[in-house]
Scaffold this motif. Sequence first.
Motif, PDB file in Angstrom:
ATOM      1  N   THR A 336       0.845  -1.183   0.000  1.00 37.94           N
ATOM      2  CA  THR A 336       0.000   0.000   0.000  1.00 37.94           C
ATOM      3  C   THR A 336       0.880   1.233   0.000  1.00 37.94           C
ATOM      4  O   THR A 336       1.702   1.432   0.897  1.00 37.94           O
ATOM      5  N   VAL A 337       0.708   2.052  -1.059  1.00 38.67           N
ATOM      6  CA  VAL A 337       1.481   3.289  -1.188  1.00 38.67           C
ATOM      7  C   VAL A 337       0.543   4.454  -0.874  1.00 38.67           C
ATOM      8  O   VAL A 337      -0.513   4.586  -1.487  1.00 38.67           O
ATOM      9  N   LYS A 338       0.963   5.330   0.116  1.00 36.32           N
ATOM     10  CA  LYS A 338       0.120   6.439   0.546  1.00 36.32           C
ATOM     11  C   LYS A 338       0.759   7.774   0.210  1.00 36.32           C
ATOM     12  O   LYS A 338       1.978   7.913   0.159  1.00 36.32           O
ATOM     13  N   VAL A 339      -0.102   8.792  -0.004  1.00 36.95           N
ATOM     14  CA  VAL A 339       0.339  10.163  -0.172  1.00 36.95           C
ATOM     15  C   VAL A 339      -0.399  11.022   0.855  1.00 36.95           C
ATOM     16  O   VAL A 339      -1.584  10.785   1.146  1.00 36.95           O
ATOM     17  N   ARG A 340       0.293  12.000   1.405  1.00 37.79           N
ATOM     18  CA  ARG A 340      -0.292  12.862   2.452  1.00 37.79           C
ATOM     19  C   ARG A 340      -0.042  14.318   2.083  1.00 37.79           C
ATOM     20  O   ARG A 340       1.080  14.716   1.742  1.00 37.79           O
ATOM     21  N   ASP A 341      -1.117  15.152   2.147  1.00 34.83           N
ATOM     22  CA  ASP A 341      -1.011  16.594   1.922  1.00 34.83           C
ATOM     23  C   ASP A 341      -0.672  17.240   3.259  1.00 34.83           C
ATOM     24  O   ASP A 341      -1.481  17.245   4.198  1.00 34.83           O
ATOM     25  N   LEU A 342       0.520  17.824   3.370  1.00 39.02           N
ATOM     26  CA  LEU A 342       1.005  18.378   4.642  1.00 39.02           C
ATOM     27  C   LEU A 342       0.492  19.782   4.893  1.00 39.02           C
ATOM     28  O   LEU A 342       0.679  20.315   6.004  1.00 39.02           O
ATOM     29  N   ASP A 343      -0.150  20.420   3.880  1.00 41.64           N
ATOM     30  CA  ASP A 343      -0.595  21.803   4.028  1.00 41.64           C
ATOM     31  C   ASP A 343      -2.081  21.928   4.308  1.00 41.64           C
ATOM     32  O   ASP A 343      -2.625  23.047   4.305  1.00 41.64           O
ATOM     33  N   THR A 344      -2.776  20.839   4.480  1.00 41.81           N
ATOM     34  CA  THR A 344      -4.205  20.898   4.806  1.00 41.81           C
ATOM     35  C   THR A 344      -4.398  20.596   6.282  1.00 41.81           C
ATOM     36  O   THR A 344      -3.590  19.911   6.917  1.00 41.81           O
ATOM     37  N   THR A 345      -5.494  21.111   6.831  1.00 38.04           N
ATOM     38  CA  THR A 345      -5.824  20.849   8.227  1.00 38.04           C
ATOM     39  C   THR A 345      -7.255  20.340   8.299  1.00 38.04           C
ATOM     40  O   THR A 345      -8.185  21.082   7.954  1.00 38.04           O
ATOM     41  N   PRO A 346      -7.494  19.110   8.740  1.00 32.69           N
ATOM     42  CA  PRO A 346      -6.444  18.124   9.044  1.00 32.69           C
ATOM     43  C   PRO A 346      -5.773  17.662   7.738  1.00 32.69           C
ATOM     44  O   PRO A 346      -6.281  17.891   6.645  1.00 32.69           O
ATOM     45  N   GLN A 347      -4.628  16.990   7.866  1.00 33.64           N
ATOM     46  CA  GLN A 347      -3.904  16.506   6.684  1.00 33.64           C
ATOM     47  C   GLN A 347      -4.714  15.430   5.969  1.00 33.64           C
ATOM     48  O   GLN A 347      -5.229  14.512   6.619  1.00 33.64           O
ATOM     49  N   THR A 348      -4.847  15.595   4.651  1.00 34.03           N
ATOM     50  CA  THR A 348      -5.607  14.620   3.862  1.00 34.03           C
ATOM     51  C   THR A 348      -4.665  13.572   3.292  1.00 34.03           C
ATOM     52  O   THR A 348      -3.470  13.828   3.071  1.00 34.03           O
ATOM     53  N   GLU A 349      -5.233  12.367   3.036  1.00 38.64           N
ATOM     54  CA  GLU A 349      -4.437  11.255   2.519  1.00 38.64           C
ATOM     55  C   GLU A 349      -5.200  10.532   1.403  1.00 38.64           C
ATOM     56  O   GLU A 349      -6.423  10.641   1.284  1.00 38.64           O
ATOM     57  N   ASP A 350      -4.436   9.807   0.623  1.00 39.22           N
ATOM     58  CA  ASP A 350      -5.007   8.873  -0.355  1.00 39.22           C
ATOM     59  C   ASP A 350      -4.011   7.722  -0.505  1.00 39.22           C
ATOM     60  O   ASP A 350      -2.826   7.857  -0.131  1.00 39.22           O
ATOM     61  N   PHE A 351      -4.482   6.596  -1.040  1.00 37.47           N
ATOM     62  CA  PHE A 351      -3.584   5.443  -1.164  1.00 37.47           C
ATOM     63  C   PHE A 351      -3.938   4.625  -2.389  1.00 37.47           C
ATOM     64  O   PHE A 351      -5.024   4.755  -2.969  1.00 37.47           O
ATOM     65  N   VAL A 352      -3.011   3.740  -2.787  1.00 33.81           N
ATOM     66  CA  VAL A 352      -3.227   2.805  -3.865  1.00 33.81           C
ATOM     67  C   VAL A 352      -2.548   1.494  -3.490  1.00 33.81           C
ATOM     68  O   VAL A 352      -1.450   1.495  -2.904  1.00 33.81           O
ATOM     69  N   ASP A 353      -3.200   0.372  -3.802  1.00 39.30           N
ATOM     70  CA  ASP A 353      -2.645  -0.957  -3.521  1.00 39.30           C
ATOM     71  C   ASP A 353      -1.977  -1.505  -4.781  1.00 39.30           C
ATOM     72  O   ASP A 353      -2.550  -1.432  -5.880  1.00 39.30           O
ATOM     73  N   ILE A 354      -0.797  -2.075  -4.600  1.00 44.00           N
ATOM     74  CA  ILE A 354      -0.051  -2.642  -5.729  1.00 44.00           C
ATOM     75  C   ILE A 354       0.311  -4.076  -5.396  1.00 44.00           C
ATOM     76  O   ILE A 354       0.883  -4.350  -4.322  1.00 44.00           O
ATOM     77  N   SER A 355      -0.032  -4.991  -6.302  1.00 46.96           N
ATOM     78  CA  SER A 355       0.272  -6.413  -6.124  1.00 46.96           C
ATOM     79  C   SER A 355       1.515  -6.749  -6.940  1.00 46.96           C
ATOM     80  O   SER A 355       1.585  -6.441  -8.133  1.00 46.96           O
ATOM     81  N   VAL A 356       2.479  -7.405  -6.317  1.00 47.83           N
ATOM     82  CA  VAL A 356       3.745  -7.735  -6.971  1.00 47.83           C
ATOM     83  C   VAL A 356       3.869  -9.249  -7.073  1.00 47.83           C
ATOM     84  O   VAL A 356       3.769  -9.959  -6.064  1.00 47.83           O
ATOM     85  N   SER A 357       4.069  -9.735  -8.267  1.00 50.69           N
ATOM     86  CA  SER A 357       4.181 -11.184  -8.495  1.00 50.69           C
ATOM     87  C   SER A 357       5.526 -11.513  -9.120  1.00 50.69           C
ATOM     88  O   SER A 357       6.321 -10.628  -9.454  1.00 50.69           O
ATOM     89  N   LYS A 358       5.769 -12.803  -9.299  1.00 51.45           N
ATOM     90  CA  LYS A 358       7.034 -13.290  -9.837  1.00 51.45           C
ATOM     91  C   LYS A 358       7.115 -13.006 -11.333  1.00 51.45           C
ATOM     92  O   LYS A 358       6.126 -13.061 -12.046  1.00 51.45           O
ATOM     93  N   LYS A 359       8.324 -12.716 -11.807  1.00 50.86           N
ATOM     94  CA  LYS A 359       8.528 -12.594 -13.250  1.00 50.86           C
ATOM     95  C   LYS A 359       8.275 -13.952 -13.902  1.00 50.86           C
ATOM     96  O   LYS A 359       8.581 -14.996 -13.324  1.00 50.86           O
ATOM     97  N   LYS A 360       7.731 -13.920 -15.115  1.00 51.06           N
ATOM     98  CA  LYS A 360       7.363 -15.183 -15.741  1.00 51.06           C
ATOM     99  C   LYS A 360       7.529 -15.130 -17.252  1.00 51.06           C
ATOM    100  O   LYS A 360       7.130 -14.166 -17.908  1.00 51.06           O
ATOM    101  N   VAL A 361       8.120 -16.201 -17.787  1.00 53.10           N
ATOM    102  CA  VAL A 361       8.231 -16.405 -19.228  1.00 53.10           C
ATOM    103  C   VAL A 361       7.387 -17.609 -19.609  1.00 53.10           C
ATOM    104  O   VAL A 361       7.453 -18.660 -18.953  1.00 53.10           O
ATOM    105  N   THR A 362       6.587 -17.472 -20.646  1.00 53.97           N
ATOM    106  CA  THR A 362       5.804 -18.584 -21.184  1.00 53.97           C
ATOM    107  C   THR A 362       6.278 -18.853 -22.601  1.00 53.97           C
ATOM    108  O   THR A 362       6.215 -17.969 -23.468  1.00 53.97           O
TER     109      THR A 362
END
Length: 772
Positions: A336-362
Amino acid sequence: MKGVKKGILELEKVTVGMLVVAVVMTFAFVTLMPSASAKVVPATQTITSYGQDFVVNYDNITIWLDGTKSSAIVGHVIQFYNATGNASGKVTLTGISENNAGAVRFSDPNGRIDISGIKTGDYNVTGEPDAIGCNATVISVGEGTMELKLKKGTKTISSIPQGTRITAKFTTSLDPNDGVTLKVTDPNGDTMKVNPADANAVFDKVNVFHVTDLEINTAGWELGIYKFKVSTEEEYAHGLRKDSDEVKLEIVSPELKIKAEKTEVVVSEKVKLTVTGVPDHNISIYVERGAENATFPGGINDNPAGNKIGNLSDLMIDADGKSEYVVYFDKIGSYTVKVRDLDTTPQTEDFVDISVSKKKVTFTMPETCAIGADLVINGTANTGKNVDIAIENRIVKVDAAIDKGKFEVKLPTPATPGTGTEGAIKIKAFIDADADFSVGDDASGVVDDGSAMVLMIAGDLTAESSSTLVSPGDSFTLSGTAAGSKVVDVLIVAPKGGGGKGMNPTNSDENGLPHGIVYEAASVSSDFTWSVEIDVNEDADTGSYLVFVLSPGKNKVYDGIKTGELLDGIGTKYFGGDLSRLAGKTQEQINATIWDATIGTAGSDDYMKKITIKIGTAEVKLYSIADVVIGDDLVVTGTSNREGHSIIVRVKGPVNLGTEFATVENGKFKATFSTLEALTGEYIVEADDGEGHADTTTVNVITPVRTQASPTPTPTATPVPTTSQEMPAAAAQLENSSTSTSSAVPGFEAIFVITALAAVYLLVFVSRKKRN
């Protein structure tokens, strides 16, 4: 007035003394030129648009023909005057530059002209011969330039968060007072005449000066794509009709957002992260868990210098409200990668989920490969830019490019290690290998990204001819398979050997051979098939030709001559380099030479196939056919020397019985036709090989002849008591007349006899009634 030149004429305040002088000069001029008077044309005018005043030009520019060079833009409307500002009358524009030399345009009788579509360059403008005060004057005509860009600070933008202030930067060669409209189309297709967020930002019917650096506040604008374009207002822009290129701007939500270009990636695959939010706000990006496996590579996109592990700090959203970063992961899992706005009160956030798998050759390659052919290794990869290939743990290819997820490698066999012997081999692939392989390295200790098994098999050769008999002047095709070979060699020897008249003397000459021998080389396709068409000369000897089809074994050379070049090798070893000496050799001698040069050598793995082709006149003959009873099968038989060839058989007559194809086998052919729907009569039977060799015969279709059996005698019946039991002699005679032993198929005669018997019986019955 003489000091006022072309273009813009401004009203001036004059002193009373100057006014008197002007009146005196005007009186004197009128005295000299009775019908002319100076005309003062205002240069600009003021219009009001949405409560704001704008100074704009008129629908034309004015040019005095006083000999001073002037300028205009393609598309302007020009009003010409003479040197003193009076009417010029009709004028002529003559091109004098290299690109417009000789081009001529004329004004209307009043000196007015629209120069739309005119070629650029200098023009000499002259009045009519009798015009007064019209001096030859040069005008320079150029193209008007109009360029619109939307900027935030110094950065050209294509999207911004809602509420961001931007600048419409308009660069042009037009006059600052030319009337224009900044056409702004909202996502609904409606045109914005004025900015709803700023009443001072008028878009419709303004001047160039107004839109040169126009600040636009997008507060309250709808989200979506807007279109911007600057268009001239011809009635306020010297008659010019021109548009700038259209620019698009997407208004996005100012809410802080983070998006990943891909949310499913493989180990070490770089993924782009896009952050949108309020411009110039300070933000931070971090990986919530497994941060030690996340790397932000330095200096890529908006990543700061130097690799960062797990997070980025001291970041600021770009002026256009968007920033881009890059991250990759060195271990499979979910992050989970998050970003936070440090200039807002309260500080706002958002996130994105990234799935990482094995490299594969077929792998998508064939399961078998013939030794001697190229081993084609291809497949797909779910990531990466290149792939390394190993056979039996030995690296044989490095950095094979991955293009749109696919790769292909061709390796020669048996030269490539591991491909020289029959049996199964294991192929491994490594995507963007960290081991930095070189060809020949041992890869046994490295985990591969995919593997496949391929069976190496011995090569093979097959050959066949499209026909065993060919007429002079015709052609035939040799074809077959050649697993393990790239080219097959074909030699065709005439019945009389090298000294005969072969199939194609031109071919023989091209290859340095005597006319009794023809040579062809046929390429082998990826599916191991080959074919070559052979033309037969009209003067070729008739008889049996001997065809040799050859290919070298996996060592790529013919073992008896130590080269893969068949003709060169035979010429060098046996004939001192002079193949014409084959002219004195018979088929048997040439056969022995080729045998010795190839498969006859001890230990040879070469391949050779021999085919016999007959050259001669084709023959098609039909056997005679006996009459066929309607309803029975009509069987057509014949002979031909075109073994294996199809013969076309047709039967035509009162009814067309159709067409059948019959193959010549052992010199004979047969075709069968149904006569169930035939009519009786004579039919013509035709047999044709499709190349002009044919034969015909006839057959009769007849009706069947039937034989009627003798009737069984009828026992005498016991007489019924009546007044008279005797039948008249005439009736008895008629009855006995129907007892003949045979006749044709019953017809009208039988019906007549039955009718007569019935009539006689009726007469007897009536006569008895009368006696009673």
